[in-house]
Design an enzyme around this catalytic site. Structure first.
Site, PDB file in Angstrom:
ATOM      1  N   LYS A  48     -16.396  -0.519  -2.236  1.00  0.00           N
ATOM      2  CA  LYS A  48     -15.545  -0.965  -1.124  1.00  0.00           C
ATOM      3  C   LYS A  48     -16.313  -0.726   0.164  1.00  0.00           C
ATOM      4  CE  LYS A  48     -11.411  -2.635  -0.232  1.00  0.00           C
ATOM      5  NZ  LYS A  48     -10.536  -3.518  -1.007  1.00  0.00           N
ATOM      6  N   ASP A  97     -10.794  -8.338   2.437  1.00  0.00           N
ATOM      7  CA  ASP A  97      -9.662  -7.395   2.377  1.00  0.00           C
ATOM      8  C   ASP A  97      -8.968  -7.561   3.725  1.00  0.00           C
ATOM      9  OD1 ASP A  97      -8.532  -4.963   0.709  1.00  0.00           O
ATOM     10  OD2 ASP A  97      -8.590  -4.232   2.745  1.00  0.00           O
TER      11      ASP A  97
HETATM   12  P1  NDP Z   1      -4.582  -9.547   5.572  1.00  0.00           P
HETATM   13  O1  NDP Z   1      -5.422  -9.007   6.655  1.00  0.00           O
HETATM   14  O2  NDP Z   1      -4.654 -10.981   5.231  1.00  0.00           O
HETATM   15  O3  NDP Z   1      -3.036  -9.202   5.841  1.00  0.00           O
HETATM   16  C1  NDP Z   1      -2.623  -7.888   6.030  1.00  0.00           C
HETATM   17  C2  NDP Z   1      -1.152  -7.901   6.403  1.00  0.00           C
HETATM   18  O4  NDP Z   1      -0.687  -6.554   6.448  1.00  0.00           O
HETATM   19  C3  NDP Z   1      -0.893  -8.480   7.778  1.00  0.00           C
HETATM   20  O5  NDP Z   1       0.377  -9.050   7.818  1.00  0.00           O
HETATM   21  C4  NDP Z   1      -0.959  -7.237   8.661  1.00  0.00           C
HETATM   22  O6  NDP Z   1      -0.303  -7.352   9.917  1.00  0.00           O
HETATM   23  C5  NDP Z   1      -0.263  -6.228   7.784  1.00  0.00           C
HETATM   24  N1  NDP Z   1      -0.719  -4.864   8.115  1.00  0.00           N
HETATM   25  C6  NDP Z   1      -1.992  -4.426   8.210  1.00  0.00           C
HETATM   26  N2  NDP Z   1      -2.014  -3.129   8.564  1.00  0.00           N
HETATM   27  C7  NDP Z   1      -0.713  -2.759   8.686  1.00  0.00           C
HETATM   28  C8  NDP Z   1      -0.064  -1.545   9.033  1.00  0.00           C
HETATM   29  N3  NDP Z   1      -0.775  -0.453   9.317  1.00  0.00           N
HETATM   30  N4  NDP Z   1       1.303  -1.526   9.039  1.00  0.00           N
HETATM   31  C9  NDP Z   1       2.018  -2.633   8.749  1.00  0.00           C
HETATM   32  N5  NDP Z   1       1.455  -3.818   8.418  1.00  0.00           N
HETATM   33  C10 NDP Z   1       0.117  -3.868   8.398  1.00  0.00           C
HETATM   34  O7  NDP Z   1      -4.909  -8.628   4.292  1.00  0.00           O
HETATM   35  P2  NDP Z   1      -4.614  -8.927   2.758  1.00  0.00           P
HETATM   36  O8  NDP Z   1      -3.364  -9.692   2.610  1.00  0.00           O
HETATM   37  O9  NDP Z   1      -5.860  -9.432   2.150  1.00  0.00           O
HETATM   38  O10 NDP Z   1      -4.414  -7.447   2.190  1.00  0.00           O
HETATM   39  C11 NDP Z   1      -3.130  -6.810   2.139  1.00  0.00           C
HETATM   40  C12 NDP Z   1      -3.195  -5.648   1.179  1.00  0.00           C
HETATM   41  O11 NDP Z   1      -3.556  -6.127  -0.132  1.00  0.00           O
HETATM   42  C13 NDP Z   1      -4.215  -4.551   1.504  1.00  0.00           C
HETATM   43  O12 NDP Z   1      -3.722  -3.320   1.066  1.00  0.00           O
HETATM   44  C14 NDP Z   1      -5.412  -4.947   0.642  1.00  0.00           C
HETATM   45  O13 NDP Z   1      -6.256  -3.846   0.368  1.00  0.00           O
HETATM   46  C15 NDP Z   1      -4.700  -5.427  -0.602  1.00  0.00           C
HETATM   47  N6  NDP Z   1      -5.471  -6.308  -1.482  1.00  0.00           N
HETATM   48  C16 NDP Z   1      -5.983  -7.482  -1.023  1.00  0.00           C
HETATM   49  C17 NDP Z   1      -6.676  -8.316  -1.882  1.00  0.00           C
HETATM   50  C18 NDP Z   1      -7.146  -9.669  -1.475  1.00  0.00           C
HETATM   51  O14 NDP Z   1      -7.609 -10.398  -2.345  1.00  0.00           O
HETATM   52  N7  NDP Z   1      -7.034 -10.060  -0.215  1.00  0.00           N
HETATM   53  C19 NDP Z   1      -6.980  -7.883  -3.257  1.00  0.00           C
HETATM   54  C20 NDP Z   1      -6.318  -6.663  -3.663  1.00  0.00           C
HETATM   55  C21 NDP Z   1      -5.637  -5.900  -2.775  1.00  0.00           C
HETATM   56  P3  NDP Z   1      -1.149  -7.612  11.263  1.00  0.00           P
HETATM   57  O15 NDP Z   1      -1.517  -9.054  11.232  1.00  0.00           O
HETATM   58  O16 NDP Z   1      -0.233  -7.221  12.351  1.00  0.00           O
HETATM   59  O17 NDP Z   1      -2.365  -6.700  11.170  1.00  0.00           O
END
Ligand code: NDP
Length: 446
Positions: free
Chosen positions: A125, A165
């Site tokens: 990571k 991510d």
């Molecule tokens: P994105 O950046 O596309 O989206 C993240 C989302 O979570 C946004 O809506 C963001 O809001 C919100 N967010 C981020 N930080 C916080 C916080 N501290 N409190 C509340 N909301 C928050 O990321 P992903 O969708 O790719 O990833 C989301 C999760 O899934 C993570 O935990 C990631 O590790 C996990 N994941 C992702 C994978 C992938 O393929 N993308 C694979 C496996 C796991 P804002 O826009 O305001 O920041």
């Protein structure tokens, strides 16, 4: 003192300032006690001490120039955690909260998750404390190029293959890939999550969210139930949340919430396909905030600074970030009759919240199993790149579905074998661990 406790104490002693890493390690180790009863050889080989210590950590300076001509400096890092079953594989996170403890927790989870996919991929990571929010495309490009100016030395299609991510989507992967190619003169599958048309796989953007819902489907099916007609509270509105919501709708579920780091919206009529398409445009193109949804749709209410777990729902799908369901959220979900939680984000449930939901009998799909669809399709992207091939979306989607159903089966069987029938947390940890530990045993003390 048990071997598990002894190994965990060493982890805390070595890096006392990494609470998220401790949390991720303990959540795994505490379920592994029965494995050491039947496999004392793992203790002699000090498998836990080796599994919890990354093979390599790289940290580096990332200097770049913003649009005003000012020099900015961020920190970049890559944790190459475990390569027992394949090249290091795992995403890059760009977010101001990024530090080594967070990247290590994510890398540690990734080892077992990748093992569960049954693909030959190890765990890694990386990321940076850079915040892409509010930056112009050119600023993001300059940052990504500077980040890759150091990272390129450490990665490669058979060495370490990063992906996206939080904060790293198709735009960032494009800039990173372009710079890697310029520096190395190699076109190779060194990053996954590339756009379709230049090495990306169809269904990769959808994979984590779709996979999460395929896993949920299996969880409910094991109880003779289904997603149809269920009220689902989704958190996040990024990559995972968007496609999770889309798949829930396709199974006849009702999506009632979405969120971002500022707050959440509740739509009493449900977020249907058209409204979801509007959210996708808002987030992916306009890069706007979720509160704008409540201005656009009168059926919705926006709650500033809150998380959606107080809403009455049948199913919770946390898909934003770590520790987003805490004690209060868990109590609300239990009180309101929530029947299942299926994790899309990594470690979105705090240990206390998990305890509460477990006691309340809520079905629980842990992240390392339920969100493995993203990395599984990344592995399929690597296969396509290696063979200079290009698969149809139907082929990738049906393989994803098969992999997710297979992960659910592995977890259920391991849980049953070790006397914890129905406990998918224990099952995921044990099934993933055994695969990695056996490979490490075969490869000697390295
Ligand atoms: P994105 O950046 O596309 O989206 C993240 C989302 O979570 C946004 O809506 C963001 O809001 C919100 N967010 C981020 N930080 C916080 C916080 N501290 N409190 C509340 N909301 C928050 O990321 P992903 O969708 O790719 O990833 C989301 C999760 O899934 C993570 O935990 C990631 O590790 C996990 N994941 C992702 C994978 C992938 O393929 N993308 C694979 C496996 C796991 P804002 O826009 O305001 O920041």
């Amino acid at each position: 003192m048990s071997y598990v406790k002894e190994a965990f104490d060493k982890v805390k002693l070595r890096d006392p300032d990494q609470p998220e890493f401790h949390q991720a390690v303990w959540e795994v180790l505490e379920t592994l006690e029965p494995v050491f009863d039947s496999h004392p050889e793992f203790k002699d080989a000090r498998i836990l001490e080796r599994l919890t210590e990354p093979e390599r950590i790289i940290t580096f300076r990332v200097p770049w120039v913003d649009d005003k001509g000012q020099v900015q400096v961020n920190r970049g890092m890559r944790v190459e955690f475990n390569s027992a079953i394949g090249p290091y594989k795992g995403g890059l996170r760009f977010h101001p909260s990024v530090n080594l403890g967070i990247i290590k927790f994510l890398g540690f989870e990734q080892i077992l998750k990748n093992a569960l996919t049954t693909r030959p991929i190890g765990g890694g990571k990386g990321g940076s404390d850079f915040d892409p929010k509010g930056k112009s495309d050119m600023e993001v490009m300059r940052f990504c190029q500077s980040f890759m100016n150091e990272l390129f030395r450490h990665i490669g299609a058979n060495v370490d293959v990063p992906a996206g991510d939080i904060g790293v989507g198709g735009r960032e992967i494009g800039f990173l890939f372009g710079q890697y190619k310029k520096l190395t003169r190699k076109w190779e599958g060194v990053l996954t999550g590339k756009s379709y048309g230049w090495g990306g796989s169809l269904i990769r953007p959808e994979a984590t969210g779709y996979g999460q819902v395929y896993f949920l489907r299996e969880m409910l099916a094991s109880k003779g139930d289904s997603i149809e007609g269920k009220k689902c509270a989704v958190s996040g509105s990024g990559n995972v949340a968007q496609f999770c919501a889309q798949k829930v709708l396709s199974y006849g579920g009702k999506v009632i919430t979405m969120s971002d780091s500022s707050g959440y919206i509740f739509d009493k009529d449900g977020i249907d396909e058209d409204k979801l398409a509007w959210v996708m445009d808002l987030k992916n193109n306009k890069r706007g905030r979720i509160k704008e949804y409540a201005t656009k749709y009168s059926s919705a209410v926006y709650h500033e600074g809150k998380r959606p777990w107080g809403e009455i729902c049948d199913i919770a799908l946390p898909s934003a970030t770590q520790n987003e369901i805490e004690e209060k959220g868990a109590k609300n979900l239990a009180k309101n009759g929530c029947m299942a939680v299926c994790e899309g984000a990594n470690m979105p449930t705090s240990p206390r919240a998990y305890e509460i939901m477990n006691e309340a009998g809520i079905l629980f799909g842990p992240a390392k199993a339920a969100n493995a669809g993203g990395v599984a399709v990344s592995a399929l992207e690597m296969s396509q790149n290696a063979a200079f091939d290009d698969w149809t979306s139907e082929k990738v989607d049906s393989k994803l579905d098969e992999i997710m159903a297979g992960i659910h089966k592995q977890c259920s069987e391991a849980a049953q074998e070790y006397g914890q029938k129905g406990d998918l947390v224990v099952g995921a940890n044990i099934a993933g661990f055994l695969k990695v530990a056996n490979a490490m045993m075969d490869q000697g003390v390295v």
